[in-house]
Structure formats: C-alpha cells, structure tokens
Scaffold this active site. Structure first.
Site, PDB file in Angstrom:
ATOM      1  N   CYS A  42      36.367  43.367  14.925  1.00 37.26           N
ATOM      2  CA  CYS A  42      36.132  42.537  16.104  1.00 37.26           C
ATOM      3  C   CYS A  42      34.639  42.430  16.424  1.00 37.26           C
ATOM      4  O   CYS A  42      33.985  43.451  16.670  1.00 37.26           O
ATOM      5  CB  CYS A  42      36.874  43.118  17.297  1.00 37.26           C
ATOM      6  SG  CYS A  42      36.546  42.256  18.850  1.00 37.26           S
ATOM      7  N   TYR A 189      35.388  30.384  16.907  1.00 31.65           N
ATOM      8  CA  TYR A 189      36.822  30.493  17.189  1.00 31.65           C
ATOM      9  C   TYR A 189      37.409  29.156  17.641  1.00 31.65           C
ATOM     10  O   TYR A 189      38.549  28.818  17.300  1.00 31.65           O
ATOM     11  CB  TYR A 189      37.067  31.568  18.250  1.00 31.65           C
ATOM     12  CG  TYR A 189      36.823  32.963  17.732  1.00 31.65           C
ATOM     13  CD1 TYR A 189      37.812  33.664  17.053  1.00 31.65           C
ATOM     14  CD2 TYR A 189      35.582  33.577  17.887  1.00 31.65           C
ATOM     15  CE1 TYR A 189      37.579  34.931  16.565  1.00 31.65           C
ATOM     16  CE2 TYR A 189      35.331  34.837  17.391  1.00 31.65           C
ATOM     17  CZ  TYR A 189      36.342  35.517  16.734  1.00 31.65           C
ATOM     18  OH  TYR A 189      36.098  36.769  16.228  1.00 31.65           O
TER      19      TYR A 189
END
Length: 347
Positions: A42, A189
């Site tokens: 992440c 994203y």
C-alpha cells in the site's frame, strides 16, 4: 476539537488521533506504547513506514505486516490477512502474524476499537496499547504529525534533526501536496479502476500532466529532492507512487502513455537517488508485495492473477548528482498537454 476529545466520531468515521509531546496530550510519545499495522503493497501505509525508518523509530514502534493477497470479495470482506490465518504453516514471506493479538484478519483490530465500525479495513493503523484503541488510520494525517511527534524517541543526530515540514517551506509543501494527491497519488487509481473507456481516457492524461509538472519542479529546484536540498514530506508522497509506477501502474492500471525510466529522466534520477542513497527508502520498498497485491487482488482487472516479472531491474543503479545537467522529459500527448495547461498553467 481538543486533543482530549474523542478521535472517532462513530461507526462511519475514521480515527484522527494525534500523538504529541505535551502534558495535555491524550496520546504521548512513549517507546513501546504504539503498534503499527501496515501492508508493504500500500503506497499510503508505505508513507508512514518511511517516516518510521527516517526518524529511527523502528525499535520504538513495532509493526505487524498483512499479506499482500487475498483481500476478499468485491466489498473487501473479510479483508487483509495475517500470517498464520490458516495454521502455523501459513506463512507469506515478509508478512507477519498479528504480533499484538494473534488475529487472523485486520478487521478484528478495527472491531476491537469499535465493534460497530462500518468503514474500510485499511492500512496503516496506529494502535495504542495503553488505551486499547486505534489512534489514527489516516496516512496523510500521520505523515504530517508523526515526524515531529516522536522526536524525543529518535536517536540523536540526523534522524532527530530531520524536519519533513519545515516552516520556511510549508507554503510550497501545502500547494504541491494538494495537486499531487489529487492528480498523481490518487490519479493512478482513478485511471486504473475506471469502469468505462471515457472515465479511463479522462483520467490518464491527468496523471501524466502531473508527472510533467513534477519533472519541471525537481529540475528547476536542482534536486536531489523535490524542493532542492531539503528532504520533505513531498518526497515521501511522491516516492510511494513513483516507485510503483513502472512496476505496476503502467501495466496493471494502463497508465502507459510513458514510463518513469523511459520518459522522465529527472524524476528517474530523483527516484534512484532516494532508493539507493537515502536510508529507509530501499528498506521499506517490497516489490514482490507490490506486484502480487495488485495483480492478485483485482480479479476484474486481471482475472488470471498472473504477476508480471518486469520491469528489470526494479530500480536502476547509478545516480547522476548533477540534476542541472539533465534535460527534462515530457509526455507530449495532446490530451496531456491540454490538461497540464488547465491544471498548472502550462508550466
């Protein structure tokens, strides 16, 4: 809200606690009091782990590391898992068991803090052993206060003296952080998770407009950091996205108008310098976790869950310290240049 008030407003809210070295602080810096939950995959958890290393807090704040996959169903249930979830032989390299509670899933940590929690079971999570609750699970907030919060626990010398948000640069940091988060950190994203061609085609040029702009800023300031000679939180914000770009975003998220190593020589040199020359950056970057998380967690994007081998090497060696001698690169796709002009005045 004062520091003594609740830091979690209810089941739909995140945790927004702040560690401060002050007598009236609810959460005070104490060695061994806090535990950090992260995933190496992440980029947002990576930010916090980078601060932990740069400030020399590895022994003061222990970590538990979730596996890179599987995440769960399309709603994220049951979420990230720890080693040992399926028995003692269930070991994913460089992940750990839950060192505090022996939990199988990260959601169990959230439910310990709020049994009615309705939000996402994300990393990072900073846990307070003394109060038995979550302090904070918002990486941007932790990135801002964590570098100064634990100064009393940092070893004397460069780690303690490092100020990632110096007062003289705060205006620039705040200004750049706003568009960097919007257009680059989350921009990949928006492109990668697009559900239709129009959404994808709208968002990809924004990512490269941001890279064009960042390339010029680093070159103008002369490196080796974004704002010149001072390592700041901007370098952490950018690094955790850029180091994943060629490895996964260019392929998996189809952000493939160009690559860092092929089209952005200044950013590439900046990246190599951080990775090879600044302690903490290479140590917190796990390419196996990064590749396997994205490629094996998004069945709608990559249904066969095949993990790419390249690019090779992960980060090229050899750093040119003379940033002024490097000719800046630029992605000149018409849509990119148009968005660059709209967003940053064409600079």
């Amino acid at each position: 809200m004062s520091y003594t008030e609740a830091v979690h407003a209810g089941p739909d809210d995140a945790w927004h606690g702040v560690v401060r070295d002050a007598a009236d602080a609810r959460f005070q810096p104490e060695a061994g009091r806090y535990h950090l939950y992260i995933g190496h995959f992440c980029p947002f958890a990576h930010r916090v782990d980078l601060v932990r290393h740069l400030k020399g807090l590895e022994s003061a704040i222990d970590i538990s590391v979730v596996k890179s996959y599987p995440k769960g169903d399309d709603k994220g249930w049951p979420g990230w898992r720890f080693n040992g979830e399926r028995g003692p032989d269930d070991v994913y390299p460089d992940a750990t068991e839950d060192k505090l509670f022996g939990s199988k899933f990260l959601h169990e940590i959230y439910f310990k803090a709020d049994p009615d929690y309705k939000g996402r079971y994300s990393v990072p999570v900073l846990w307070d052993k003394k109060e038995g609750t979550i302090v904070n699970n918002e990486s941007a907030e932790m990135l801002r206060w964590m570098p100064a919060a634990f100064n009393s626990l940092s070893p004397e010398g460069p780690a303690r003296d490092l100020d990632l948000y110096p007062e003289s640069l705060r205006g620039e940091i705040d200004s750049i952080s706003a568009w960097m988060q919007r257009d680059l950190n989350t921009g990949v994203y928006k492109a990668g998770f697009a559900k239709d061609q129009q959404t994808y085609s709208t968002n990809v040029p924004v990512v490269f407009a941001a890279l064009n702009h960042l390339e010029k800023i680093i070159h103008k300031n002369g490196g080796p950091y974004i704002l010149g000679q001072s390592l700041t939180e901007l370098d952490i914000r950018a690094y955790t996205t850029v180091v994943r770009f060629d490895t996964i975003y260019a392929q998996h998220f189809k952000c493939n108008l160009g690559t860092i190593r092929g089209n952005y020589p200044v950013i590439h040199e900046w990246l190599k310098n951080l990775y090879w020359n600044v302690k903490g950056f290479r140590e917190t970057t796990n390419f196996t976790h990064i590749k396997e998380n994205y490629s094996k967690s998004h069945a709608d994007i990559n249904p066969l869950a095949i993990t790419p081998l390249g690019p090779y090497p992960d980060v090229e060696e050899g750093v040119n310290p003379d940033f002024g001698s490097i000719k800046p690169g630029e992605m000149r796709h018409p849509a990119v240049l148009e968005r660059q002009k709209e967003l940053y005045g064409g600079s």
